[in-house]
Design an enzyme around this catalytic site. Structure first.
Site, PDB file in Angstrom:
ATOM      1  N   CYS A   2       4.200   5.619  10.427  1.00 15.66           N
ATOM      2  CA  CYS A   2       4.810   6.179   9.210  1.00 15.66           C
ATOM      3  C   CYS A   2       4.544   7.685   9.056  1.00 15.66           C
ATOM      4  O   CYS A   2       5.193   8.345   8.248  1.00 15.66           O
ATOM      5  CB  CYS A   2       4.325   5.433   7.979  1.00 15.66           C
ATOM      6  SG  CYS A   2       4.680   3.672   8.069  1.00 15.66           S
ATOM      7  N   ASN A  38      10.318   0.541   2.807  1.00 12.58           N
ATOM      8  CA  ASN A  38       9.534   1.402   3.701  1.00 12.58           C
ATOM      9  C   ASN A  38      10.256   1.482   5.045  1.00 12.58           C
ATOM     10  O   ASN A  38      10.340   0.485   5.763  1.00 12.58           O
ATOM     11  CB  ASN A  38       8.135   0.799   3.857  1.00 12.58           C
ATOM     12  CG  ASN A  38       7.223   1.651   4.735  1.00 12.58           C
ATOM     13  OD1 ASN A  38       7.679   2.553   5.429  1.00 12.58           O
ATOM     14  ND2 ASN A  38       5.946   1.340   4.702  1.00 12.58           N
ATOM     15  N   HIS A  72       5.728   9.888   1.980  1.00 16.34           N
ATOM     16  CA  HIS A  72       6.154   8.669   2.675  1.00 16.34           C
ATOM     17  C   HIS A  72       6.430   7.598   1.628  1.00 16.34           C
ATOM     18  O   HIS A  72       5.666   7.417   0.683  1.00 16.34           O
ATOM     19  CB  HIS A  72       5.046   8.222   3.634  1.00 16.34           C
ATOM     20  CG  HIS A  72       5.279   6.868   4.200  1.00 16.34           C
ATOM     21  ND1 HIS A  72       6.486   6.488   4.748  1.00 16.34           N
ATOM     22  CD2 HIS A  72       4.459   5.778   4.303  1.00 16.34           C
ATOM     23  CE1 HIS A  72       6.406   5.233   5.161  1.00 16.34           C
ATOM     24  NE2 HIS A  72       5.190   4.785   4.905  1.00 16.34           N
TER      25      HIS A  72
HETATM   26  N1  ACO Z   1       6.324 -12.687  -3.053  1.00 13.13           N
HETATM   27  C1  ACO Z   1       5.574 -13.445  -3.876  1.00 13.13           C
HETATM   28  N2  ACO Z   1       4.247 -13.590  -3.750  1.00 13.13           N
HETATM   29  C2  ACO Z   1       3.658 -12.929  -2.738  1.00 13.13           C
HETATM   30  C3  ACO Z   1       4.377 -12.119  -1.857  1.00 13.13           C
HETATM   31  C4  ACO Z   1       5.760 -12.001  -2.026  1.00 13.13           C
HETATM   32  N3  ACO Z   1       6.543 -11.251  -1.233  1.00 13.13           N
HETATM   33  N4  ACO Z   1       3.501 -11.592  -0.962  1.00 13.13           N
HETATM   34  C5  ACO Z   1       2.278 -12.038  -1.286  1.00 13.13           C
HETATM   35  N5  ACO Z   1       2.370 -12.853  -2.362  1.00 13.13           N
HETATM   36  C6  ACO Z   1       1.305 -13.560  -3.054  1.00 13.13           C
HETATM   37  C7  ACO Z   1       0.129 -13.872  -2.152  1.00 13.13           C
HETATM   38  O1  ACO Z   1       0.343 -15.068  -1.426  1.00 13.13           O
HETATM   39  C8  ACO Z   1      -0.989 -14.000  -3.153  1.00 13.13           C
HETATM   40  O2  ACO Z   1      -0.889 -15.263  -3.761  1.00 13.13           O
HETATM   41  P1  ACO Z   1      -2.240 -16.089  -4.089  1.00 13.13           P
HETATM   42  O3  ACO Z   1      -2.960 -15.237  -5.106  1.00 13.13           O
HETATM   43  O4  ACO Z   1      -1.717 -17.365  -4.646  1.00 13.13           O
HETATM   44  O5  ACO Z   1      -2.969 -16.188  -2.800  1.00 13.13           O
HETATM   45  C9  ACO Z   1      -0.637 -12.960  -4.216  1.00 13.13           C
HETATM   46  O6  ACO Z   1       0.772 -12.701  -4.060  1.00 13.13           O
HETATM   47  C10 ACO Z   1      -1.404 -11.672  -4.078  1.00 13.13           C
HETATM   48  O7  ACO Z   1      -1.337 -11.257  -2.714  1.00 13.13           O
HETATM   49  P2  ACO Z   1      -1.960  -9.906  -2.259  1.00 13.13           P
HETATM   50  O8  ACO Z   1      -1.687  -9.689  -0.799  1.00 13.13           O
HETATM   51  O9  ACO Z   1      -3.388  -9.875  -2.715  1.00 13.13           O
HETATM   52  O10 ACO Z   1      -1.085  -8.896  -3.122  1.00 13.13           O
HETATM   53  P3  ACO Z   1      -1.363  -7.405  -3.447  1.00 13.13           P
HETATM   54  O11 ACO Z   1      -1.455  -7.225  -4.883  1.00 13.13           O
HETATM   55  O12 ACO Z   1      -2.421  -6.810  -2.573  1.00 13.13           O
HETATM   56  O13 ACO Z   1       0.024  -6.754  -2.994  1.00 13.13           O
HETATM   57  C11 ACO Z   1       0.940  -5.412  -1.253  1.00 13.13           C
HETATM   58  C12 ACO Z   1       0.425  -6.791  -1.646  1.00 13.13           C
HETATM   59  C13 ACO Z   1       2.202  -5.116  -2.036  1.00 13.13           C
HETATM   60  C14 ACO Z   1       1.269  -5.449   0.242  1.00 13.13           C
HETATM   61  C15 ACO Z   1      -0.167  -4.386  -1.572  1.00 13.13           C
HETATM   62  O14 ACO Z   1      -1.373  -4.744  -0.975  1.00 13.13           O
HETATM   63  C16 ACO Z   1       0.206  -3.038  -1.150  1.00 13.13           C
HETATM   64  O15 ACO Z   1       1.048  -2.418  -1.747  1.00 13.13           O
HETATM   65  N6  ACO Z   1      -0.434  -2.508  -0.102  1.00 13.13           N
HETATM   66  C17 ACO Z   1      -0.074  -1.247   0.463  1.00 13.13           C
HETATM   67  C18 ACO Z   1       0.472  -1.551   1.769  1.00 13.13           C
HETATM   68  C19 ACO Z   1       1.756  -0.868   2.031  1.00 13.13           C
HETATM   69  O16 ACO Z   1       2.466  -0.338   1.211  1.00 13.13           O
HETATM   70  N7  ACO Z   1       2.044  -0.918   3.293  1.00 13.13           N
HETATM   71  C20 ACO Z   1       3.207  -0.344   3.801  1.00 13.13           C
HETATM   72  C21 ACO Z   1       3.004  -0.066   5.211  1.00 13.13           C
HETATM   73  S1  ACO Z   1       1.704   1.030   5.437  1.00 13.13           S
HETATM   74  C22 ACO Z   1       2.249   2.471   5.151  1.00 13.13           C
HETATM   75  O17 ACO Z   1       3.423   2.696   5.203  1.00 13.13           O
HETATM   76  C23 ACO Z   1       1.268   3.437   4.824  1.00 13.13           C
END
Ligand code: ACO
Length: 325
Positions: free
Chosen positions: A119, A282, A252
């Site tokens: 990225c 993304n 980004h």
């Molecule tokens: N739809 C519904 N529920 C979902 C989904 C989805 N698409 N994905 C995960 N869940 C659920 C999980 O199963 C979990 O359920 P549970 O509590 O029953 O186990 C719950 O949601 C929470 O899951 P987490 O993974 O803890 O969710 P989090 O709040 O961390 O959000 C996310 C996930 C959006 C990926 C977050 O961690 C984030 O924004 N991280 C940054 C990563 C990013 O943006 N990466 C992009 C690539 S890297 C880059 O470009 C720099």
């Protein structure tokens, strides 16, 4: 006379197939994977993304974006002497996507190579092109970010497959007696390989391991904000500027919460941030030039303004470019 590099034109291209969160949720539900518009919007700010048709490659998206950037710059393909493509989803293991794109564009003969910094790829590619122009090794460069991330998504993993999209963005960067790119900062730290990776590899013509994206979302989130802030501040110091001088922050586009945190740390209001993650998801190396071109074509980003471009991604890699448009 001192030579600088300056952006002469921008372009971008999105494949026509657009899926809203609801469209994607319906498709995923058919395979037993459950998500919702509410979850995706609340956690990421993403509302829609574009997916390329199966026969469309990064070079196809990049060629369209490059054509638009050339048109905007009033430059002919035959006058380009350097092409750098930032991509993590190349058409082939080799030749480079840059070579394939060069041929499609009809810019045959110029230097062409790919940069792989996920990225942050566009920030890396822009910095390399700037250095080559400043050294006299090139005079008119096409710098492109192009991705078909839909090809490496695990559509059984709802935690990652809702986050990414396909697209391309490009700039024509040319030698100029006025700046241009004012400063640039690049970093990488390979100890974070495991939190965001596609661990498969090709050996003897066969894929070994898993060719689909794996991410520890929370670890990525925590790292990303601090790294982006550090890179932006270092680029400002190098150029003798302060955050208040920035007209537009063009980060980004991974997640609206990362973007908001980064802006907050720089004490910039969201009115000064170009946001496209809601419409594109993304798009990895394509996200910054796509956002830049969107800013230019919507009339927000204007010639003469001070832009902070910043990226972070797998590797980990991160960096920032401060430039006067
Ligand atoms: N739809 C519904 N529920 C979902 C989904 C989805 N698409 N994905 C995960 N869940 C659920 C999980 O199963 C979990 O359920 P549970 O509590 O029953 O186990 C719950 O949601 C929470 O899951 P987490 O993974 O803890 O969710 P989090 O709040 O961390 O959000 C996310 C996930 C959006 C990926 C977050 O961690 C984030 O924004 N991280 C940054 C990563 C990013 O943006 N990466 C992009 C690539 S890297 C880059 O470009 C720099």
């Amino acid at each position: 006379m001192r030579i600088f590099s300056r952006i002469a034109g921008t372009g971008s291209y999105l494949p026509p197939r657009r899926l809203t969160n609801v469209d994607l949720a319906v498709e995923l539900a058919a395979t037993g994977v459950h998500t919702s518009d509410d979850w995706i919007v609340e956690r990421t700010g993403i509302r829609a993304r574009h997916f390329a048709a199966p026969d469309v490659c990064s070079s196809d998206l990049g060629t369209e974006a490059a054509r638009r950037a050339l048109l905007a710059a009033g430059v002919l393909a035959k006058d380009i002497d350097l092409i750098i493509v930032a991509t993590s989803t190349p058409d082939m293991v080799f030749p480079s996507t840059a070579c394939i794109l060069q041929n499609k564009l009809g810019a045959n003969g110029c230097a062409a190579f790919d940069v792989q910094a996920v990225c942050s790829g566009f920030i890396y590619a822009l910095t390399i092109a700037d250095a080559m122009i400043k050294s006299g090794a090139a005079t008119k460069a096409l710098v492109i970010g192009a991705e078909v991330f839909s090809r490496i998504l695990d559509f059984e993993d709802r935690g990652t497959c809702v986050l990414f999209g396909d697209g391309a963005g490009a700039v024509v960067l040319e030698a100029s007696v006025t700046p241009g790119i004012l400063s640039s900062v690049l970093h990488a730290d390979g100890k974070h390989v495991g939190i965001l990776c596609v661990p498969g590899q090709v050996s003897g013509g066969a894929i070994l391991g898993d060719p689909l994206l794996k991410m520890d979302g929370q670890a990525v989130f925590k790292l990303a904000v601090g790294l982006l802030d550090g890179a932006a501040r270092a680029a400002l110091i190098k150029a003798g500027k302060v955050a208040a001088d920035i007209d537009w922050l063009i980060p980004h586009q991974a997640n609206i919460r990362i973007i908001q945190s980064t802006a907050r740390k720089l004490k910039l209001s969201m009115d000064k941030v170009i946001v496209t993650v809601d419409q594109h998801g993304n798009t990895s190396a394509a996200s910054i030039p796509l956002a830049l071109d969107t800013g230019v074509r919507t009339g927000k980003v204007k010639p003469g303004q001070l832009l902070m471009l910043e990226g972070v991604g797998g590797g980990f890699t991160w960096g920032a470019v401060l430039l006067q448009l």
